[in-house]
Design an enzyme around this catalytic site. Structure first.
Site, PDB file in Angstrom:
ATOM      1  CG  HIS A  96      -1.717   1.209   1.150  1.00 18.67           C
ATOM      2  ND1 HIS A  96      -1.696   2.342   1.942  1.00 18.67           N
ATOM      3  CD2 HIS A  96      -3.186   1.336   0.970  1.00 18.67           C
ATOM      4  CE1 HIS A  96      -2.933   2.999   1.089  1.00 18.67           C
ATOM      5  NE2 HIS A  96      -3.326   1.882   0.617  1.00 18.67           N
ATOM      6  CD  GLU A  98      -2.270   5.176   4.006  1.00 17.19           C
ATOM      7  OE1 GLU A  98      -2.923   4.579   4.327  1.00 17.19           O
ATOM      8  OE2 GLU A  98      -3.184   5.940   2.950  1.00 17.19           O
ATOM      9  N   GLY A 172      -8.108   8.870  -0.504  1.00 16.36           N
ATOM     10  CA  GLY A 172      -8.149   9.672   0.853  1.00 16.36           C
ATOM     11  C   GLY A 172      -8.395  11.095   0.417  1.00 16.36           C
ATOM     12  CB  SER A 212     -11.013   9.734  -4.379  1.00 20.17           C
ATOM     13  OG  SER A 212     -10.218  10.095  -3.247  1.00 20.17           O
TER      14      SER A 212
HETATM   15  C1  PEP Z   1      -6.817   3.261   0.537  1.00 21.38           C
HETATM   16  O1  PEP Z   1      -6.166   3.327   1.731  1.00 21.38           O
HETATM   17  O2  PEP Z   1      -6.578   2.135  -0.521  1.00 21.38           O
HETATM   18  C2  PEP Z   1      -7.729   3.877  -0.220  1.00 21.38           C
HETATM   19  C3  PEP Z   1      -8.217   3.613  -1.963  1.00 21.38           C
HETATM   20  O3  PEP Z   1      -8.039   4.517   0.682  1.00 21.38           O
HETATM   21  P1  PEP Z   1      -9.243   5.729   0.037  1.00 21.38           P
HETATM   22  O4  PEP Z   1     -10.365   4.983  -0.603  1.00 21.38           O
HETATM   23  O5  PEP Z   1      -9.579   6.693   1.325  1.00 21.38           O
HETATM   24  O6  PEP Z   1      -9.179   6.885  -0.762  1.00 21.38           O
END
Ligand code: PEP
Length: 250
Positions: A96, A98, A172, A212
């Site tokens: 991911h 992050e 996000g 998102s």
């Molecule tokens: C994610 O963290 O994998 C993600 C897609 O987050 P969001 O849907 O909040 O953009």
């Protein structure tokens, strides 16, 4: 025909009471014969607890596994794929953005983690995606092609591996790429999988879009060619919005 996968990444959200309520809501809404696969990835503190709840029709996965090939040992803070499996989970995310951003994970590390998961019998979702700077300098396709090539192990199959394309700048933020951009990237990823694993596997392997995804844009995104589901962060933290996205799969 690739069955769509609706996957929720709870990230670092879920004290016991919250996780219990969310998991109970999701598992109560799920039915065994849904026209899509569904996956939830709670944080490690509640993974075992969620996996032990009856969850017919929904897979439970981790958000990460350790890089070491050892299933136990002196790796403080790490949780191995064997431990994830022992908790009752059958899937895991790896790579991911992050993890890449805050923990310096490289494509080589992500590939090793994916292999560890596969070797343990877990199904792995390998996350890839370009940064805003890479998108703005016209490098998005090149970057995701390289990530696919460098992160997907030779042992991957359409059954034990899924790719999630998540542009870092869309996670996000409420921003989403155009459907044309999503289509371009997903086609490139499938082409790159074919180079690594052959066209037969590439044709069958699922490629999710993430970043998102909301009930309002789910239909449009899920209808893009080569989009085989969604990886959802924020909107997966409420059963209603998670299922409203899944409802877009028809
Ligand atoms: C994610 O963290 O994998 C993600 C897609 O987050 P969001 O849907 O909040 O953009």
């Amino acid at each position: 025909m690739r069955k769509k996968l609706i996957a929720g990444n709870w990230k670092m959200n879920g004290l016991k009471a919250d996780a219990k309520a969310l998991a109970a809501d999701i598992f109560a809404k799920a039915t065994p014969n849904m026209p899509f696969d569904m996956l939830v990835c709670p944080p490690m503190n509640v993974l075992g607890f969620v996996a032990e709840l009856p969850h017919s029709g929904v897979f439970v996965g981790a958000q990460d596994v350790a890089e070491t090939i050892k299933s136990n040992g002196a790796f403080t803070g790490d949780v191995s794929a064997a431990m994830v499996k022992d908790l009752g989970a059958t899937w895991t995310l790896v790579g991911h953005s992050e993890r890449r951003q805050y923990h310096g994970e490289t494509n080589a590390i992500v590939k090793q983690k994916a292999l560890n998961a596969i070797n343990e019998g877990l199904t792995v979702v390998i996350c890839i995606g370009e940064t805003l700077a890479e998108r703005e300098t016209g490098k998005a396709v090149e970057v995701v092609r390289a990530q696919t090539r460098e992160c997907v192990p030779n042992e991957a199959t359409a059954e034990n591996c899924v790719i999630a394309y998540e542009p870092v700048w869309a996670i996000g933020t409420g921003k989403v790429p155009t459907t044309a951009d999503v289509a371009e990237i997903h086609a490139a990823v499938r082409d790159e999988i074919a180079k690594v694993l052959g066209t037969e596997t590439a044709d069958k392997m699922r490629i999710l879009y993430g970043g998102s995804v909301k009930p309002e844009n789910a239909k449009e995104l899920l209808n893009v060619e080569n989009v085989d589901g969604a990886l959802i962060g924020g909107a997966s933290l409420k059963a209603d919005s998670f299922f409203a996205i899944a409802e877009a799969v028809k």
